[in-house]
Scaffold this motif. Structure first.
Motif, PDB file in Angstrom:
ATOM      1  N   THR A 143      49.776   3.860  41.499  1.00  0.00           N
ATOM      2  CA  THR A 143      50.221   5.185  41.933  1.00  0.00           C
ATOM      3  C   THR A 143      49.448   5.627  43.172  1.00  0.00           C
ATOM      4  OG1 THR A 143      50.819   5.770  39.669  1.00  0.00           O
ATOM      5  CG2 THR A 143      50.541   7.584  41.216  1.00  0.00           C
ATOM      6  N   GLU A 151      53.484  10.137  36.952  1.00  0.00           N
ATOM      7  CA  GLU A 151      53.299   9.659  38.323  1.00  0.00           C
ATOM      8  C   GLU A 151      53.783  10.691  39.339  1.00  0.00           C
ATOM      9  OE1 GLU A 151      54.903   5.727  39.098  1.00  0.00           O
ATOM     10  OE2 GLU A 151      54.162   5.034  37.157  1.00  0.00           O
ATOM     11  N   LEU A 174      47.279   8.288  33.552  1.00  0.00           N
ATOM     12  CA  LEU A 174      47.660   7.143  34.378  1.00  0.00           C
ATOM     13  C   LEU A 174      46.711   5.966  34.160  1.00  0.00           C
ATOM     14  CD1 LEU A 174      48.637   8.947  37.695  1.00  0.00           C
ATOM     15  CD2 LEU A 174      50.175   7.683  36.184  1.00  0.00           C
ATOM     16  N   ASP A 184      55.857   7.844  31.949  1.00  0.00           N
ATOM     17  CA  ASP A 184      55.162   7.265  33.099  1.00  0.00           C
ATOM     18  C   ASP A 184      55.699   7.823  34.412  1.00  0.00           C
ATOM     19  OD1 ASP A 184      53.662   5.726  31.345  1.00  0.00           O
ATOM     20  OD2 ASP A 184      54.824   3.889  31.673  1.00  0.00           O
TER      21      ASP A 184
END
Length: 158
Positions: free
Chosen positions: A114, A48, A105, A44
């Motif tokens: 994000t 990001e 995402l 993650d």
């Protein structure tokens, strides 16, 4: 170009599901479950960071005239084609990579946070720098023009 993230996410999801369903209740599988959770966290953060960097670059750098189309599901390098691709607007720099990053995402339910946090702050910061530099350049040009006009007026008076 971003497809590695899609492959990694699918692998993590498959492995996590296998550990949760097939090995549920097996004591020796618990450390593996914790490691998979750690891998998801690392994944993650990487996605990001790459998304923010790639998006900011695409937004702030003028893109070439290539075209791309949108696709449903996970992105592929061969998405689109035919007349639809010919009518599509010019794509952003790194559009295929961004499509893969967005898909990952969104799948992890991290796209909105994000966009709202990291990307906004980076783009605004970079835009502020660009505007400051442009304003400085314009002021310098204006001062130079003003000096030239003053010199002309002085020469005409003499």
């Amino acid at each position: 170009q971003g497809q590695d993230y899609v492959t990694a996410l699918r692998l993590l999801e498959t492995t996590g599901a296998a550990v949760e369903s097939s090995l549920k209740g097996v004591a020796s599988a618990k450390p593996s479950s914790a490691k998979i959770t750690g891998f998801f966290d690392t994944f993650d953060r990487s996605v990001e960071a790459d998304f923010v960097h790639t998006s900011a670059e695409a937004i702030l750098v003028s893109a070439g005239g290539s075209t791309s189309s949108t696709s449903r599901g996970p992105p592929t390098a061969s998405a689109g084609g035919g007349d639809a691709a010919a009518k599509a607007p010019p794509s952003l720099l790194g559009a295929e990579r961004l499509r893969s990053l967005c898909w990952c995402l969104a799948r992890r339910e991290l796209l909105r946070p994000t966009l709202a946090g990291g990307l906004r702050d980076i783009v605004l910061g970079q835009l502020k720098k660009v505007l400051k530099n442009r304003a400085k350049t314009l002021l310098e040009e204006l001062m130079t023009l003003q000096q030239v006009q003053e010199a002309r007026l002085k020469a005409e008076r003499e």
